[in-house]
Design a protein around this motif. Structure first.
Motif: not given
Length: 467
Positions: A392-397, A414-418
């Motif tokens: 989640e900490q990868l802002p451009h993923l 966690a996927i939803i939060a990306m």
């Protein structure tokens, strides 16, 4: 069992060829040198004749499997039978061995040539040269205007009077990548892709085209599976489609998979305002839109740093959507130790894509240093649900491949939060059907490639928490 024996033909056929060629060479060497090799020649010929008989039987079984058009197999079949008879005659009639060996050598060459045409397409020896259409014109109706195309894979596709998205864009792709196994000469899986009727009919596994829905169309879905997946097309080791060609197939299906000019015109009319003036570009003809990746401001990576990373076994290439972006592939790295990561991190700002497929030694913390990552491939790796919270900490993923991993319903939150995620590959994971539906509902903006799913039982507690 019969199908298995038939599909062994490509393996069995090469053994008698080698044996019989050796026997022919020994026969002539014996004649020229006046040396007696007859006992060895007889033993080799007996082995070659038996192998030729087995190859002929397996070839006959393969011709009846439905993978080939019987009319296209006839020449190869009868030349193969004739070659087998020559091999048997060469063993029994020693007095005529020199004459028969010459006949056998010619028969082997002709049989092999026809076999090559069945496997690799007509005129496969001169694939780069222009071919001349045969005198007998093969005609197939693609639509009401009776457009003519050559069914033989050796024939150039005839230019239609009016361009259509299928004729102009899709058919050349099918011809160069699919006709070898799915045309008039050969129909693997009982599938042909050389006419509209056969494309719509599908193959042994059913229909392959659902107009308007690429992800439900095997014609597109199988193209984007991992190359080592059993369902991936073209099969591993064959010439693969590039990203542009896959995008064309996808867009053609999205606009309704039109085969005719009139339907094409109506379908694309709503898109005319988005088409640039230089619409002669083939990408514009189907209104292909490349994935809209965030364009980051990057300076080119230091060449010395790239060389150092390569010295650690990393495969480094350009990232398609950014001039200064890099793609890192760890396929040739034996051990993901600190030296590998240290070398990779020297170019971390330029790394927009990471490929860590089939690795069981991934430490997700190391990925967090690559803040500009847009695409991460973790298929068949040791990635776990808890690891997704770190990603989640990868802002451009924007694209994440979790195919064949242990990701379950516990990882959905966690996927939803990306927030930047646009494309997710999730098939053959531990996700349940209920979990997949919950994910789609929470993130309708994400394109989820689910493939053929073997769903796990739902984690009801986790799904309640999501709701």
């Amino acid at each position: 069992m019969i199908d298995l024996l038939g599909h062994l033909h490509p393996f069995l056929v090469h053994f008698p060829i080698g044996i019989l060629v050796i026997a022919c060479v020994m026969i002539w060497a014996q004649s020229i040198r006046n040396t007696d090799y007859q006992s060895s020649i007889s033993a080799i010929l007996l082995l070659g004749a038996i192998a030729a008989i087995l190859a002929s039987i397996s070839g006959y079984l393969l011709s009846n499997s439905g993978d080939y058009d019987a009319s296209q197999v006839v020449q190869h079949q009868w030349w193969g039978i004739g070659t087998t008879i020559c091999a048997i005659g060469l063993y029994f009639f020693q007095a005529y061995q020199k004459i028969i060996s010459l006949i056998l050598f010619v028969a082997l060459a002709i049989t092999g040539h026809f076999g090559g045409e069945l496997s690799y397409g007509a005129n496969y020896l001169f694939a780069n040269e222009k071919t001349t259409p045969p005198s007998k014109e093969l005609i197939q109706s693609f639509d009401s205007t009776q457009r003519k195309i050559a069914l033989d894979t050796s024939v150039e596709v005839l230019s239609p009077a009016k361009n259509t998205p299928f004729q102009q864009e899709v058919l050349p792709i099918l011809k160069s990548h699919c006709f070898q196994c799915h045309s008039s000469k050969k129909q693997k899986g009982k599938l042909r892709l050389d006419t509209e009727a056969f494309i719509k009919k599908g193959g042994k596994e059913g229909q392959i085209l659902l107009a308007g829905n690429p992800l439900k169309s095997h014609l597109y879905e199988y193209l984007i599976l991992p190359e080592d997946d059993d369902l991936h097309m073209p099969p591993e080791g064959k010439k693969q489609l590039n990203e542009r060609q896959i995008a064309i197939i996808k867009r053609w299906i999205e606009i309704g998979a039109p085969f005719s000019e009139s339907l094409h015109a109506m379908t694309l009319q709503s898109h005319t305002e988005t088409l640039p003036s230089d619409a002669a570009n083939p990408m514009h003809a189907l209104d292909i839109k490349q994935p809209t990746m965030t364009l980051l401001s990057l300076e080119p990576a230091n060449h010395a740093d790239i060389l150092q990373a390569k010295s650690q076994g990393l495969s480094i290439g350009p990232f398609a959507n950014h001039l200064a972006g890099l793609s890192l592939n760890f396929v040739n790295v034996k051990h993901l130790d600190s030296r590998v990561w240290q070398a990779a991190k020297k170019i971390q700002n330029n790394v927009l894509q990471l490929k860590l497929t089939k690795r069981q030694d991934i430490q997700v913390e190391e990925l967090l240093s690559f803040k500009n990552l847009q695409q991460v491939n973790l298929e068949q790796s040791n990635i776990q649900d808890a690891d997704l919270e770190r990603l989640e900490q990868l802002p451009h993923l924007e694209q994440l491949n979790l195919y064949g991993t242990a990701i379950s319903d516990q990882g959905i939150k966690a996927i939803i939060a990306m927030k930047a995620l646009k494309v997710l590959y999730i098939w053959q994971s531990k996700l349940s059907l209920e979990g997949l539906q919950a994910l789609k509902k929470a993130r309708p903006d994400v394109s989820i490639v689910e493939g053929k799913f073997n769903f796990s039982p739902p984690d009801t507690n986790r799904l309640k928490a999501i709701k």
